[in-house]
Design a protein around this motif. Structure first.
Motif, PDB file in Angstrom:
ATOM      1  N   VAL A 100       0.877  -1.184   0.000  1.00 49.68           N
ATOM      2  CA  VAL A 100       0.000   0.000   0.000  1.00 49.68           C
ATOM      3  C   VAL A 100       0.907   1.225   0.000  1.00 49.68           C
ATOM      4  CG1 VAL A 100      -1.772   1.275   1.255  1.00 49.68           C
ATOM      5  CG2 VAL A 100      -1.798  -1.230   1.278  1.00 49.68           C
ATOM      6  N   ILE A 101       0.695   2.090  -1.010  1.00 46.78           N
ATOM      7  CA  ILE A 101       1.516   3.304  -1.106  1.00 46.78           C
ATOM      8  C   ILE A 101       0.688   4.501  -0.628  1.00 46.78           C
ATOM      9  CG2 ILE A 101       2.840   4.831  -2.678  1.00 46.78           C
ATOM     10  CD1 ILE A 101       4.008   2.018  -2.674  1.00 46.78           C
ATOM     11  N   ASP A 102       1.256   5.273   0.285  1.00 46.35           N
ATOM     12  CA  ASP A 102       0.634   6.547   0.675  1.00 46.35           C
ATOM     13  C   ASP A 102       1.493   7.643   0.035  1.00 46.35           C
ATOM     14  OD1 ASP A 102      -0.068   8.933   1.850  1.00 46.35           O
ATOM     15  OD2 ASP A 102      -0.348   8.081   3.848  1.00 46.35           O
ATOM     16  N   LEU A 117      11.682  -5.393  -6.631  1.00 43.51           N
ATOM     17  CA  LEU A 117      11.126  -4.903  -7.900  1.00 43.51           C
ATOM     18  C   LEU A 117       9.615  -4.688  -7.786  1.00 43.51           C
ATOM     19  CD1 LEU A 117      11.667  -4.034 -10.772  1.00 43.51           C
ATOM     20  CD2 LEU A 117      11.541  -6.416 -11.495  1.00 43.51           C
ATOM     21  N   LYS A 118       8.951  -5.541  -7.013  1.00 40.40           N
ATOM     22  CA  LYS A 118       7.493  -5.375  -6.847  1.00 40.40           C
ATOM     23  C   LYS A 118       7.197  -4.053  -6.137  1.00 40.40           C
ATOM     24  CE  LYS A 118       5.983  -9.957  -7.645  1.00 40.40           C
ATOM     25  NZ  LYS A 118       6.297 -11.264  -7.132  1.00 40.40           N
ATOM     26  N   LEU A 119       8.012  -3.712  -5.143  1.00 41.00           N
ATOM     27  CA  LEU A 119       7.805  -2.435  -4.445  1.00 41.00           C
ATOM     28  C   LEU A 119       8.087  -1.265  -5.389  1.00 41.00           C
ATOM     29  CD1 LEU A 119       7.310  -0.607  -2.038  1.00 41.00           C
ATOM     30  CD2 LEU A 119       9.633  -1.075  -1.256  1.00 41.00           C
ATOM     31  N   ILE A 120       9.177  -1.380  -6.147  1.00 44.01           N
ATOM     32  CA  ILE A 120       9.529  -0.301  -7.088  1.00 44.01           C
ATOM     33  C   ILE A 120       8.409  -0.112  -8.117  1.00 44.01           C
ATOM     34  CG2 ILE A 120      11.126   0.223  -9.006  1.00 44.01           C
ATOM     35  CD1 ILE A 120      12.284   0.918  -6.225  1.00 44.01           C
ATOM     36  N   ASN A 121       7.857  -1.224  -8.618  1.00 38.80           N
ATOM     37  CA  ASN A 121       6.753  -1.134  -9.591  1.00 38.80           C
ATOM     38  C   ASN A 121       5.520  -0.471  -8.987  1.00 38.80           C
ATOM     39  OD1 ASN A 121       7.937  -2.196 -11.867  1.00 38.80           O
ATOM     40  ND2 ASN A 121       7.522  -4.316 -11.267  1.00 38.80           N
ATOM     41  N   ALA A 122       5.261  -0.752  -7.702  1.00 42.25           N
ATOM     42  CA  ALA A 122       4.076  -0.178  -7.058  1.00 42.25           C
ATOM     43  C   ALA A 122       4.259   1.312  -6.774  1.00 42.25           C
ATOM     44  CB  ALA A 122       3.775  -0.926  -5.755  1.00 42.25           C
ATOM     45  N   ALA A 123       5.483   1.730  -6.468  1.00 42.49           N
ATOM     46  CA  ALA A 123       5.733   3.138  -6.117  1.00 42.49           C
ATOM     47  C   ALA A 123       5.883   4.007  -7.367  1.00 42.49           C
ATOM     48  CB  ALA A 123       6.994   3.235  -5.251  1.00 42.49           C
ATOM     49  N   GLY A 127       5.629   8.477  -8.833  1.00 42.76           N
ATOM     50  CA  GLY A 127       6.890   9.217  -8.940  1.00 42.76           C
ATOM     51  C   GLY A 127       7.764   9.019  -7.707  1.00 42.76           C
ATOM     52  N   LEU A 128       7.673   7.824  -7.112  1.00 43.44           N
ATOM     53  CA  LEU A 128       8.445   7.553  -5.893  1.00 43.44           C
ATOM     54  C   LEU A 128       9.303   6.305  -6.070  1.00 43.44           C
ATOM     55  CD1 LEU A 128       5.566   8.180  -3.313  1.00 43.44           C
ATOM     56  CD2 LEU A 128       7.567   9.658  -3.703  1.00 43.44           C
ATOM     57  N   ILE A 129      10.394   6.236  -5.315  1.00 43.75           N
ATOM     58  CA  ILE A 129      11.230   5.027  -5.292  1.00 43.75           C
ATOM     59  C   ILE A 129      11.494   4.647  -3.833  1.00 43.75           C
ATOM     60  CG2 ILE A 129      12.408   5.482  -7.492  1.00 43.75           C
ATOM     61  CD1 ILE A 129      14.879   6.332  -5.668  1.00 43.75           C
TER      62      ILE A 129
END
Ligand SMILES: Cc1cc2nc3c(=O)[nH]c(=O)nc-3n(C[C@H](O)[C@H](O)[C@H](O)COP(=O)(O)OP(=O)(O)OC[C@H]3O[C@@H](n4cnc5c(N)ncnc54)[C@H](O)[C@@H]3O)c2cc1C
Length: 454
Positions: A100-102, A117-123, A127-129
């Motif tokens: 979940v990205i806030d 990579l899954k986190l990077i794809n979700a963020a 425009g976040l890393i």
């Protein structure tokens, strides 16, 4: 269900609750599993695929009732297979993978099994890393618990520095929250202390702006190793926060051995081009590919270079300076590896992680430093030569050990490296041991990487 109910349940009730999630040694399903990056001789008795915190509570309780050694598998990328206990009970978190990205708070809340990579794809759409290393398949939790050297670390810190909260299931099945407000000592320990408190079912991680990125590799002839290492040593000691750079020894596409510098520039592109040019000028490049890219594309392309399914033997040391004698020893070892798959790597940590006071998190070294590592790698057809490959690593470190600082990066040390494992926590070791005693008094999550108090 409250926290104590799990312990009141019988083995049968727990097994029923975990029905279809448990895979037993000897079953057809077990034989088909590939659960680690490395091949090891570890054969767990039971693997339990948990997809909720309640599954984890039940699994921890069941392992205790069966009196089986417990291990937790996140992304499965520990080189020694430490997440897969031999004849033990493995809590596999592959399916505990919500993200979940806030975007306003720039925070990700991730399940304990989420990979980089899954986190990077979700963020990415926001425009976040996140701070991530050079392999997209690494588990974010396993990586952050040991420290987490990342591609953007000089600007964004160690991955451990991004941890702002966690949910942890303890050995008695109890769920605890770690944050600045609740159990701050546990939060302190989770930030780079190597784990060993319980199963981290979720992490709250700070995210950072996705700035332009320049990244790739510059290859130089192997004969230039000492010159390149000399230049790298000098350059990195005054490197700006925007630059991280790894040295590796790899075969070029035509098979010739080369020394490679892989820079990542996280900042103004024009300025980055100038800095990358100064790396180019360290020697006579034979091949290069440095382009404007994103963390997402970079991680995807790096995945093509990472092979699974081999045996490994690894060690590492921290150094504040790469002494000429160390450069010579590395040049010698790199020119005659016993396996074509083996390699030597150097990373440099500076900038943001070196500005955090040592006592603020459990990570053991907060000065700018190099991490020098050697990884012997061989195929399952080459097991007869395992000792020869291991000796290649040991011989190198025998020559360079006296130039090293105490300790080293936990992830790349083996369990036999007992003295340096204890030193790896620096002056944080006594506090780490007492936090561990508080949250895991019976050492159920015991790991050699966090030596117990004697
Ligand atoms: C190809 C490759 C590239 C790498 N690159 C980098 C890099 O760039 N930077 C860097 O710093 N490191 C790097 N590493 C090292 C890597 O970060 C560590 O090995 C890390 O511990 C792997 O985490 P994992 O979850 O994938 O592994 P696992 O084998 O699943 O777990 C590793 C350890 O963490 C524990 N653990 C994992 N998840 C949890 C959880 N949810 N709760 C409690 N304990 C847990 C496990 O029990 C185990 O002891 C690399 C490793 C490989 C193989």
């Amino acid at each position: 269900m409250n926290n104590t109910d799990w312990n009141q349940k019988t083995v049968q009730e727990l097994e029923d609750f975990l029905k279809n999630k448990i895979v037993l040694q000897g079953s057809e399903e077990y034989a088909a599993l590939k659960i680690g990056w490395a091949v090891t001789n570890n054969k767990p008795a039971i693997i339990c695929f948990c997809s909720t915190t309640e599954d984890v509570q039940a699994a921890v309780t069941l392992a205790g009732k069966k009196k089986l050694p417990l291990s937790v598998r996140g992304g499965g990328h520990d080189w020694q297979g430490r997440s897969v206990a031999h004849q033990g009970f493995v809590i596999d978190l592959e399916h505990l993978n919500t993200i979940v990205i806030d975007p306003d708070a720039k925070v990700a809340t991730i399940g304990g099994g989420v990979t980089a990579l899954k986190l990077i794809n979700a963020a990415d759409p926001y425009g976040l890393i996140a701070t991530v290393g050079n392999c997209g398949e690494i588990g974010m939790t396993g990586y952050s618990l040991v420290g987490g050297y990342g591609l953007t670390s000089p600007s964004t810190g160690l991955a451990a520095d991004s941890i702002i909260g966690a949910e942890v299931v303890l050995a008695n099945g109890q769920i605890v929250t770690a944050s600045e407000a609740e159990n701050p000592d546990l939060l302190w320990g989770l930030r780079g202390g190597g784990g060993s408190f319980g199963v981290v079912t979720s992490l709250r991680l700070s995210l950072y702006p996705a700035k332009p990125l320049l990244a790739g590799f510059i290859m130089f002839p192997l004969s230039e190793t000492e010159t390149i290492l000399h230049g790298y040593n000098k350059l990195m000691k005054s490197a700006p926060d925007e630059l991280s750079a790894i040295v590796a020894f790899k075969p070029a596409p035509d098979g010739t051995k080369v020394i490679m510098i892989a820079p990542t520039w996280y900042g103004d592109v024009e300025e980055g081009q100038r800095v990358i040019d100064s790396i180019r000028k360290l020697g006579n490049p034979v091949m290069e590919q440095v382009t404007e890219t994103t963390i997402k594309d970079l991680l995807e392309s790096l995945s093509n270079f990472i092979e699974n399914g081999h045996f490994h033997y690894c060690t590492t040391r921290w150094m504040s300076d790469v002494a000429p004698e160390v450069m010579t020893a590395i040049a010698d070892a790199a020119s005659q590896p016993t396996s074509a798959l083996s390699g030597i790597g150097l990373m440099h940590l500076h900038g943001a992680p070196a500005r955090v006071p040592l006592s603020e998190t459990a990570f053991g070294l907060r000065e700018a430093h190099f991490a020098v590592s050697a990884l012997a790698e061989w195929t399952t057809e080459d097991t007869a030569n395992a000792d020869i490959h291991k000796k290649w690593v040991d011989d190198l470190f025998e020559k360079i050990d006296s130039y090293a600082l105490p300790g080293g990066y936990l992830a790349f040390m083996g369990n036999d490296d007992k003295e340096q494992l204890a030193n790896a926590h620096g002056s944080n070791l006594p506090r780490l041991q007492s936090v561990r005693k508080k949250f895991d008094p019976n050492g159920v999550f015991s790991r050699e990487q966090v030596p117990l108090a004697r």
